[in-house]
Design an enzyme around this catalytic site. Structure first.
Site, PDB file in Angstrom:
ATOM      1  N   ALA A  70     -10.587  21.165  35.726  1.00  0.00           N
ATOM      2  CA  ALA A  70     -11.892  21.818  35.657  1.00  0.00           C
ATOM      3  C   ALA A  70     -11.957  23.098  36.472  1.00  0.00           C
ATOM      4  CB  ALA A  70     -12.974  20.849  36.122  1.00  0.00           C
ATOM      5  N   THR A  71     -11.058  23.283  37.446  1.00  0.00           N
ATOM      6  CA  THR A  71     -11.105  24.488  38.277  1.00  0.00           C
ATOM      7  C   THR A  71      -9.832  25.315  38.223  1.00  0.00           C
ATOM      8  OG1 THR A  71     -10.365  23.217  40.213  1.00  0.00           O
ATOM      9  CG2 THR A  71     -12.744  23.453  39.887  1.00  0.00           C
ATOM     10  N   SER A  72      -8.725  24.736  37.759  1.00  0.00           N
ATOM     11  CA  SER A  72      -7.480  25.502  37.699  1.00  0.00           C
ATOM     12  C   SER A  72      -6.564  24.914  36.639  1.00  0.00           C
ATOM     13  CB  SER A  72      -6.764  25.493  39.062  1.00  0.00           C
ATOM     14  OG  SER A  72      -6.303  24.189  39.381  1.00  0.00           O
ATOM     15  N   HIS A  95      -5.926  13.486  27.347  1.00  0.00           N
ATOM     16  CA  HIS A  95      -6.984  13.347  28.342  1.00  0.00           C
ATOM     17  C   HIS A  95      -6.288  13.207  29.685  1.00  0.00           C
ATOM     18  CE1 HIS A  95     -10.648  10.938  30.010  1.00  0.00           C
ATOM     19  NE2 HIS A  95     -10.545  12.152  30.528  1.00  0.00           N
ATOM     20  N   ASP A  96      -6.569  14.094  30.610  1.00  0.00           N
ATOM     21  CA  ASP A  96      -5.815  14.135  31.865  1.00  0.00           C
ATOM     22  C   ASP A  96      -5.840  12.800  32.602  1.00  0.00           C
ATOM     23  OD1 ASP A  96      -8.502  14.386  32.580  1.00  0.00           O
ATOM     24  OD2 ASP A  96      -8.273  16.355  33.518  1.00  0.00           O
ATOM     25  N   THR A  97      -6.956  12.085  32.531  1.00  0.00           N
ATOM     26  CA  THR A  97      -7.013  10.789  33.206  1.00  0.00           C
ATOM     27  C   THR A  97      -6.062   9.789  32.562  1.00  0.00           C
ATOM     28  OG1 THR A  97      -9.322  11.214  33.750  1.00  0.00           O
ATOM     29  CG2 THR A  97      -8.538   8.963  34.033  1.00  0.00           C
ATOM     30  N   THR A 122     -11.919  16.325  40.918  1.00  0.00           N
ATOM     31  CA  THR A 122     -13.309  16.749  40.787  1.00  0.00           C
ATOM     32  C   THR A 122     -14.202  15.535  40.506  1.00  0.00           C
ATOM     33  OG1 THR A 122     -12.635  18.924  39.989  1.00  0.00           O
ATOM     34  CG2 THR A 122     -14.877  18.233  39.502  1.00  0.00           C
ATOM     35  N   GLU A 125     -16.217  20.106  47.206  1.00  0.00           N
ATOM     36  CA  GLU A 125     -15.865  21.455  46.740  1.00  0.00           C
ATOM     37  C   GLU A 125     -17.091  22.359  46.705  1.00  0.00           C
ATOM     38  OE1 GLU A 125     -14.230  20.577  42.950  1.00  0.00           O
ATOM     39  OE2 GLU A 125     -12.443  19.603  43.752  1.00  0.00           O
ATOM     40  N   GLY A 159      -5.431  14.590  43.312  1.00  0.00           N
ATOM     41  CA  GLY A 159      -5.576  15.405  44.512  1.00  0.00           C
ATOM     42  C   GLY A 159      -6.213  14.676  45.667  1.00  0.00           C
TER      43      GLY A 159
END
Length: 509
Positions: A22-24, A246-248, A269, A314, A416
């Site tokens: 979502a951010t990078s 799906h990343d998860t 996130t 964040e 992360g």
């Protein structure tokens, strides 16, 4: 069918993972062989949404260019056996009859997603949706976004819907398909049959032709188009392999579990906390508790809930930095460790925390509304957020175990957030279960291992997890302290274990 690797004589191969959060975004290479799993980051780039007059949009063209630049860096070091793409869930692009993208995709945090359930037609409410899809009620689920989108001129011209990773794969290869783990997050997927729900799509007045054929992780997705191969320097014919897009789902595939009964938290996130099951849990009790049944690898079910994760921290840091007080994460965590325990606790899934904005002020408002005193220092806010997340992890996993009839013996915390020692230790303390933290790059590892399995270098899901456990740095946390302190903090939030997170509760990412 296995594809010959680029280093088959040595029993090794190099794969490229495009992993967009979502951010990078990152392009990462992974070398896989017997007892070997090594990652190297080739390129990292920002994922910065764009606010246009009609709403918050993803700058998907910048993301695509970042992906191409990353693959170009990969191409400078030599060929790869294949490429895989994963992103967050629920968001999509619409293509016209010529295959052209109809505008930048909407961001799941866009305000148009408020009041989602009110758009449902009579006779097709949230209970009916859950009975088929088993999907957690979130205002930004694809199904609700589509009900908002279909009143636009773009909708009239739309002929194909592609979720974000499928759109990027389409631009790489020219092929059209819908990867199954991501399709299961749309609210239009039948959790029992494992296919698009023609009945739901029809009842909602959507066009069935918009939704492409489904693909399983490991299936070929095509090869690089000539102009892509020319730009990146990768050989023509380089395969693109379908991964758990799906990343998860990719992250859960790389959980280094050696025990059968485990719980997982994919923490970034968002914190996605749950269990891996053989079949969906579609009871009314499960719906009321706002649990989701999303597809995993090999037909497994990711039975979980979304928790507003490190987004809270964040956003706090962004506010402090804009105010001219750039605070490093290490210093903030040290200050949090020295702050008074349980001075203030919040429900991370309160709807007021969903949108971007002044997070410290929103935390203050929540605390004042619940009769608590706001923190006075950044360290106090960080402690509030992390203790509250640990409580949310405990609450969610306990309820998942009750509803699924499971008794997990360990929590695997990946992503992360696994680098955050305070969060990992407090999750163990709050839950009373040991926590294994890592790998931080679980999503990229899952992406790469699914490619390696398709190329015959890894046997099965268990073999993938054993390879992760044997090659990656992991940390272990045992429960400590007095769990009654956590119980008392939970009581102050005023939540019951079976309370649904109204309006929030994926993506993901």
């Amino acid at each position: 069918m296995a594809v010959k690797s680029n280093d088959s004589a040595a029993g090794e191969a190099v794969f490229a993972a495009v992993d967009l959060g979502a951010t990078s975004g990152r392009v990462i290479t992974g070398r896989v062989g017997p007892g070997k799993l090594e990652l190297a980051e080739a390129h990292r780039f920002a994922n910065t949404p764009v606010r246009l007059p009609d709403g918050l949009r993803w700058d998907v063209l910048a993301l695509y260019q970042g992906m191409l630049d990353g693959l170009r860096e990969v191409g400078r070091t030599g060929p790869v056996a294949s490429i895989g793409v994963d992103t967050w869930a629920v968001d999509y692009g619409l293509l016209d009859g010529d295959g052209a993208l109809l505008g930048l995709p909407f961001h799941y945090r866009d305000a148009r997603n408020s009041g989602a359930a009110e758009r449902l037609p009579d006779g097709c409410g949230v209970r009916e949706l859950y009975a088929v899809s088993g999907l957690q009620h979130l205002p930004f689920n694809t199904v609700f976004q589509l009900l908002a989108h279909r009143t636009t001129a773009q909708w009239e011209a739309a002929r194909t819907l592609l979720l974000m990773p499928d759109l990027l794969v389409h631009w790489l290869t020219g092929s059209v398909g819908a990867e199954i783990t991501n399709a299961s997050t749309t609210g239009l997927f039948d959790a029992r049959s494992g296919d698009w729900s023609d009945a739901l799509i029809g009842r909602l007045g959507l066009e069935r032709a918009l939704f492409p054929p489904l693909r399983e992780p490991g299936a070929p997705a095509g090869t690089l188009l000539p102009h892509v191969a020319e730009y990146t320097g990768l050989p023509g014919g380089t395969p693109v392999t379908t991964v758990a897009s799906h990343d998860t789902a990719s992250a859960v595939a790389a959980v280094p579990a050696t025990e059968a009964d485990f719980a997982y938290i994919s923490c970034g996130t968002w914190s996605l906390a749950g269990l891996e099951l053989d079949g969906p849990v579609l009871s009314e009790e499960s719906r009321a508790a706002n649990f989701t049944n999303e597809r995993g690898v090999d037909g497994t079910i990711r039975y979980l809930r979304n928790i507003m994760g490190m987004w809270l921290l964040e956003e706090c840091r962004r506010v402090w930095e804009r105010a001219g007080a750039p605070l490093g994460l290490g210093g903030l965590l040290a200050d949090a460790a020295g702050s008074r325990p349980f001075a203030a606790v919040i429900d991370p899934d309160d709807a007021s925390f969903l949108a971007p904005g002044d997070m410290p002020a929103r935390i203050d408002a929540y605390l004042l509304r619940t009769g608590q005193t706001p923190p006075r220092t950044p360290g106090g806010y960080v402690r509030c957020v992390l203790e509250s997340l640990a409580l949310a992890h405990r609450r969610t996993l306990r309820r998942a175990a009750e509803l699924a009839g499971r008794d997990p013996v360990r929590i695997h915390l990946v992503g992360g957030g696994s680098r955050n020692e305070l969060l990992c230790q407090w999750t163990a303390d709050a839950s009373g279960l040991p926590v294994t933290a890592g790998p931080a790059e679980a999503t990229a590892l899952g992406n790469i291992l699914l490619q390696a399995r398709a190329h015959g270098l890894v046997d099965d899901l268990s073999g993938m997890r054993r390879l992760v456990a044997g090659t990656q740095d992991l940390r272990h946390y045992e429960p400590r302290g007095n769990r009654r302190d956590w119980d008392r903090a939970e009581d102050r939030i005023g939540l019951r274990h079976d309370q649904a997170a109204a309006g929030t509760g994926g993506a993901t990412a």
